[in-house]
Write an enzyme that holds these catalytic residues in place. Structure first.
Site, PDB file in Angstrom:
ATOM      1  N   LYS A   1     -40.025 -23.531 -23.278  1.00  0.00           N
ATOM      2  CA  LYS A   1     -40.277 -25.197 -23.132  1.00  0.00           C
ATOM      3  C   LYS A   1     -38.890 -25.721 -22.915  1.00  0.00           C
ATOM      4  O   LYS A   1     -38.733 -26.696 -22.278  1.00  0.00           O
ATOM      5  CB  LYS A   1     -40.819 -25.602 -24.547  1.00  0.00           C
ATOM      6  CG  LYS A   1     -41.071 -27.060 -24.647  1.00  0.00           C
ATOM      7  CD  LYS A   1     -41.982 -27.484 -25.711  1.00  0.00           C
ATOM      8  CE  LYS A   1     -41.595 -27.269 -27.207  1.00  0.00           C
ATOM      9  NZ  LYS A   1     -42.316 -27.922 -28.225  1.00  0.00           N
ATOM     10  N   SER A   2     -37.890 -25.224 -23.701  1.00  0.00           N
ATOM     11  CA  SER A   2     -36.462 -25.838 -23.449  1.00  0.00           C
ATOM     12  C   SER A   2     -36.184 -25.752 -21.798  1.00  0.00           C
ATOM     13  O   SER A   2     -35.619 -26.891 -21.311  1.00  0.00           O
ATOM     14  CB  SER A   2     -35.502 -25.062 -24.245  1.00  0.00           C
ATOM     15  OG  SER A   2     -35.606 -25.312 -25.629  1.00  0.00           O
TER      16      SER A   2
ATOM     17  N   ARG B   1     -35.554 -29.001 -18.851  1.00  0.00           N
ATOM     18  CA  ARG B   1     -34.387 -29.197 -18.138  1.00  0.00           C
ATOM     19  C   ARG B   1     -34.667 -28.960 -16.599  1.00  0.00           C
ATOM     20  O   ARG B   1     -33.885 -29.780 -15.727  1.00  0.00           O
ATOM     21  CB  ARG B   1     -33.650 -28.002 -18.856  1.00  0.00           C
ATOM     22  CG  ARG B   1     -32.917 -28.551 -20.051  1.00  0.00           C
ATOM     23  CD  ARG B   1     -32.394 -27.120 -20.817  1.00  0.00           C
ATOM     24  NE  ARG B   1     -31.950 -27.389 -22.045  1.00  0.00           N
ATOM     25  CZ  ARG B   1     -32.253 -27.688 -23.083  1.00  0.00           C
ATOM     26  NH1 ARG B   1     -33.427 -27.948 -23.436  1.00  0.00           N
ATOM     27  NH2 ARG B   1     -31.497 -28.139 -24.261  1.00  0.00           N
TER      28      ARG B   1
ATOM     29  N   ARG C   1     -37.955 -39.915 -36.313  1.00  0.00           N
ATOM     30  CA  ARG C   1     -36.999 -38.902 -36.253  1.00  0.00           C
ATOM     31  C   ARG C   1     -35.507 -39.644 -35.866  1.00  0.00           C
ATOM     32  O   ARG C   1     -35.531 -40.633 -35.000  1.00  0.00           O
ATOM     33  CB  ARG C   1     -37.341 -38.071 -35.206  1.00  0.00           C
ATOM     34  CG  ARG C   1     -38.569 -37.188 -35.730  1.00  0.00           C
ATOM     35  CD  ARG C   1     -38.876 -36.051 -34.826  1.00  0.00           C
ATOM     36  NE  ARG C   1     -37.819 -34.960 -34.740  1.00  0.00           N
ATOM     37  CZ  ARG C   1     -37.922 -34.009 -33.599  1.00  0.00           C
ATOM     38  NH1 ARG C   1     -39.115 -34.019 -33.049  1.00  0.00           N
ATOM     39  NH2 ARG C   1     -37.061 -33.106 -33.438  1.00  0.00           N
TER      40      ARG C   1
ATOM     41  N   SER D   1     -26.534 -28.971 -32.333  1.00  0.00           N
ATOM     42  CA  SER D   1     -27.803 -29.456 -31.710  1.00  0.00           C
ATOM     43  C   SER D   1     -27.557 -29.436 -30.149  1.00  0.00           C
ATOM     44  O   SER D   1     -26.907 -29.931 -29.480  1.00  0.00           O
ATOM     45  CB  SER D   1     -27.982 -30.917 -32.012  1.00  0.00           C
ATOM     46  OG  SER D   1     -28.923 -31.636 -31.291  1.00  0.00           O
TER      47      SER D   1
ATOM     48  N   GLN E   1     -30.018 -30.640 -28.074  1.00  0.00           N
ATOM     49  CA  GLN E   1     -30.413 -31.778 -27.570  1.00  0.00           C
ATOM     50  C   GLN E   1     -29.297 -32.739 -27.678  1.00  0.00           C
ATOM     51  O   GLN E   1     -29.020 -33.601 -26.333  1.00  0.00           O
ATOM     52  CB  GLN E   1     -31.767 -32.315 -28.543  1.00  0.00           C
ATOM     53  CG  GLN E   1     -32.918 -31.434 -28.528  1.00  0.00           C
ATOM     54  CD  GLN E   1     -33.886 -31.764 -29.337  1.00  0.00           C
ATOM     55  OE1 GLN E   1     -33.824 -32.905 -30.089  1.00  0.00           O
ATOM     56  NE2 GLN E   1     -35.086 -31.207 -29.348  1.00  0.00           N
TER      57      GLN E   1
ATOM     58  N   ASP F   1     -36.424 -22.783 -34.602  1.00  0.00           N
ATOM     59  CA  ASP F   1     -37.827 -23.057 -34.546  1.00  0.00           C
ATOM     60  C   ASP F   1     -38.535 -21.921 -35.097  1.00  0.00           C
ATOM     61  O   ASP F   1     -39.810 -21.925 -35.196  1.00  0.00           O
ATOM     62  CB  ASP F   1     -38.196 -23.364 -33.065  1.00  0.00           C
ATOM     63  CG  ASP F   1     -37.641 -24.536 -32.623  1.00  0.00           C
ATOM     64  OD1 ASP F   1     -37.487 -25.581 -33.613  1.00  0.00           O
ATOM     65  OD2 ASP F   1     -37.255 -24.726 -31.481  1.00  0.00           O
TER      66      ASP F   1
ATOM     67  N   LYS G   1     -37.204 -32.177 -38.197  1.00  0.00           N
ATOM     68  CA  LYS G   1     -38.119 -31.846 -37.147  1.00  0.00           C
ATOM     69  C   LYS G   1     -39.363 -32.582 -36.805  1.00  0.00           C
ATOM     70  O   LYS G   1     -39.272 -33.649 -37.332  1.00  0.00           O
ATOM     71  CB  LYS G   1     -38.605 -30.286 -37.158  1.00  0.00           C
ATOM     72  CG  LYS G   1     -37.176 -29.412 -36.757  1.00  0.00           C
ATOM     73  CD  LYS G   1     -36.432 -29.540 -35.612  1.00  0.00           C
ATOM     74  CE  LYS G   1     -35.178 -28.804 -35.453  1.00  0.00           C
ATOM     75  NZ  LYS G   1     -34.411 -29.039 -34.124  1.00  0.00           N
TER      76      LYS G   1
ATOM     77  N   ARG H   1     -40.139 -29.561 -41.762  1.00  0.00           N
ATOM     78  CA  ARG H   1     -40.771 -27.886 -42.047  1.00  0.00           C
ATOM     79  C   ARG H   1     -40.431 -27.299 -43.250  1.00  0.00           C
ATOM     80  O   ARG H   1     -41.057 -26.603 -43.466  1.00  0.00           O
ATOM     81  CB  ARG H   1     -40.114 -27.367 -40.729  1.00  0.00           C
ATOM     82  CG  ARG H   1     -40.548 -27.841 -39.578  1.00  0.00           C
ATOM     83  CD  ARG H   1     -40.222 -26.967 -38.377  1.00  0.00           C
ATOM     84  NE  ARG H   1     -40.230 -27.520 -37.066  1.00  0.00           N
ATOM     85  CZ  ARG H   1     -39.742 -27.458 -35.778  1.00  0.00           C
ATOM     86  NH1 ARG H   1     -38.781 -26.503 -35.953  1.00  0.00           N
ATOM     87  NH2 ARG H   1     -40.044 -27.706 -34.761  1.00  0.00           N
TER      88      ARG H   1
HETATM   89  C1  S3P Z   1     -34.039 -27.889 -28.327  1.00  0.00           C
HETATM   90  C2  S3P Z   1     -33.295 -27.762 -29.346  1.00  0.00           C
HETATM   91  C3  S3P Z   1     -33.512 -27.573 -30.817  1.00  0.00           C
HETATM   92  C4  S3P Z   1     -34.859 -27.155 -30.979  1.00  0.00           C
HETATM   93  C5  S3P Z   1     -36.015 -27.838 -30.089  1.00  0.00           C
HETATM   94  C6  S3P Z   1     -35.558 -27.681 -28.634  1.00  0.00           C
HETATM   95  C7  S3P Z   1     -33.957 -28.140 -26.804  1.00  0.00           C
HETATM   96  O1  S3P Z   1     -33.201 -29.016 -31.558  1.00  0.00           O
HETATM   97  O2  S3P Z   1     -35.043 -27.065 -32.297  1.00  0.00           O
HETATM   98  O3  S3P Z   1     -37.178 -27.296 -30.401  1.00  0.00           O
HETATM   99  O4  S3P Z   1     -34.443 -27.689 -26.040  1.00  0.00           O
HETATM  100  O5  S3P Z   1     -32.662 -28.549 -26.608  1.00  0.00           O
HETATM  101  P1  S3P Z   1     -31.838 -29.469 -31.920  1.00  0.00           P
HETATM  102  O6  S3P Z   1     -31.025 -29.701 -30.826  1.00  0.00           O
HETATM  103  O7  S3P Z   1     -32.150 -30.895 -32.604  1.00  0.00           O
HETATM  104  O8  S3P Z   1     -31.428 -28.407 -32.831  1.00  0.00           O
END
Ligand code: S3P
Length: 369
Positions: free
Chosen positions: A5-6, A10, A103, A144, A146, A292, A319, A323
């Site tokens: 998914k990540s 991207r 969030r 993080s 993200q 996760d 999250k 969680r």
């Molecule tokens: C992700 C980063 C993580 C993860 C999320 C996907 C990403 O979050 O928990 O499911 O794709 O960069 P954080 O960056 O908030 O830790």
């Protein structure tokens, strides 16, 4: 396993910002990623699905979208797109479902403002007015990916140095994929910096199989008696591999087979056999590499012999749900002794299936007769 998914988010975003055409194979076509695809289209790029998991993205200079960008349930869509949008001289409003709207977004908005973006609102719905950005040296308080990614994406169109320093390394798919698109990115221990050359050229991207999705059949095979399961096409990026390390410490029999590189990431097939697991202490520094995976690790811990203590889980509270609380409530419901202690999670395993699992197995046996 289906695509990660990540990486899928991207690939769409970078393809949408790049010069030329990007062909993506193995895209995860779940709701979160499809939100990103729709958003990238609304921002002016061309997106076309040409087959299952196969997409063509035609990059463009992004424009203000005609309507708000609805990120649904996806924090990754929201935070990465906010960063990317901030680099362009455009305005975009971001919305999401009830969970995403509660969030924290300031972790991204703060640095974007320091770079020169204007922002309205601190949780969704919120608006970003981008363009004219300057560089930033940002100390990320949390590991993080993200937040790091939002800054790097904004930084592609900023004047001056852009670097992010992390307290612990978070997943590096943005850095890896930026390099694949021709952008210069330098990683030195905990510091990630954009180089002088920041333009992106469309390319072919193969998405490796999602280790977070793989976690579920892996743990199922470990705890269901008599299992012998091969999970194919699992990405083994070391910054995503915390669960495998932990399960092995617990005594899991997992063999890595057919190791290869796909889409710039290490990938393998995992052969998993039912194993007797023991409780372990999972250090806080491992949390970013398995953030996760704690819900399913907690299930494995419930089947293990002895106590499992997982440290450094504060981020689990912000999250899609809290969680930490949800894991404890779910385990208690199944007759497993579990509790939170500060930012740690403690699960008491009895070396036998918990009550709910025994009941479930009895029901399936009776039903099958
Ligand atoms: C992700 C980063 C993580 C993860 C999320 C996907 C990403 O979050 O928990 O499911 O794709 O960069 P954080 O960056 O908030 O830790």
């Amino acid at each position: 396993m289906p695509g990660d998914k990540s990486m899928s988010h991207r690939a769409l975003i970078l393809g949408g910002m790049a010069d030329g055409v990007t062909r993506i194979r193995g895209l995860l076509e779940g709701d979160d990623v499809l939100r990103t695809a729709v958003a990238v289209g609304a921002l002016g790029a061309g997106t076309e699905r040409v087959g299952p998991g196969e997409w063509i993205v035609r990059g463009a200079k992004w424009q203000s979208p005609a309507a708000p960008i609805d990120c649904g349930n996806s924090g990754t869509a929201a935070r990465l797109l906010m960063g990317a949008v901030a680099g362009f001289p455009i305005s975009a409003t971001f919305t999401g479902d009830a969970s995403l709207s509660s969030r924290p977004m300031e972790r991204v908005l703060g640095p974007l403002r320091s770079m020169g973006a204007r922002t309205e609102g601190s949780t969704l719905p919120l608006t970003i007015h981008g363009g004219g950005l300057t560089g930033i040296r940002f100390m990320n308080e949390k590991a993080s990916a993200q937040v790091k990614s939002a800054i790097l994406l904004a930084g592609l169109r900023a004047d001056g140095e852009v670097d992010v320093i992390e307290p612990a390394p978070s997943r590096d798919h943005t850095e890896n994929m930026l390099r694949q698109f021709g952008c210069e990115v330098v990683t030195e221990r905990s510091r990630i910096a954009l180089g002088q050359h920041r333009s992106l050229i469309g390319t072919d991207v193969t998405i490796a199989g999602d280790p977070s999705s793989a976690a579920f059949p892996i743990v199922a095979a470990l705890i269901v008696p008599g299992s012998q399961v091969t999970v194919r096409n699992v990405m083994l990026n070391p910054l995503r591999a915390g669960l495998l390390i932990t399960l092995r410490e617990m005594g899991a029999g997992i063999q890595v087979k057919n190791e290869r590189i796909e889409g710039g990431e290490p990938v393998a097939d995992l052969a998993v056999a039912t194993s007797s697991l023991s409780g372990v202490e999972v250090p806080a520094h491992r949390a970013p590499s398995m953030i996760d995976e704690y819900p399913i690790l907690a299930v494995a811990a419930a089947f293990a012999e002895g106590r499992t203590v997982m440290h450094g889980l504060a981020e689990l509270r912000v999250k899609e749900s809290d969680r930490l609380a949800a894991i404890v409530a779910g385990l208690l419901e199944c007759g497993v002794e579990a509790r939170e202690e500060g930012d740690s999670l403690i699960v008491e395993g009895r070396g036998a299936p918990p009550r709910a699992a025994v009941t479930y197995r009895l029901i399936t046996i009776i039903a099958s007769r």
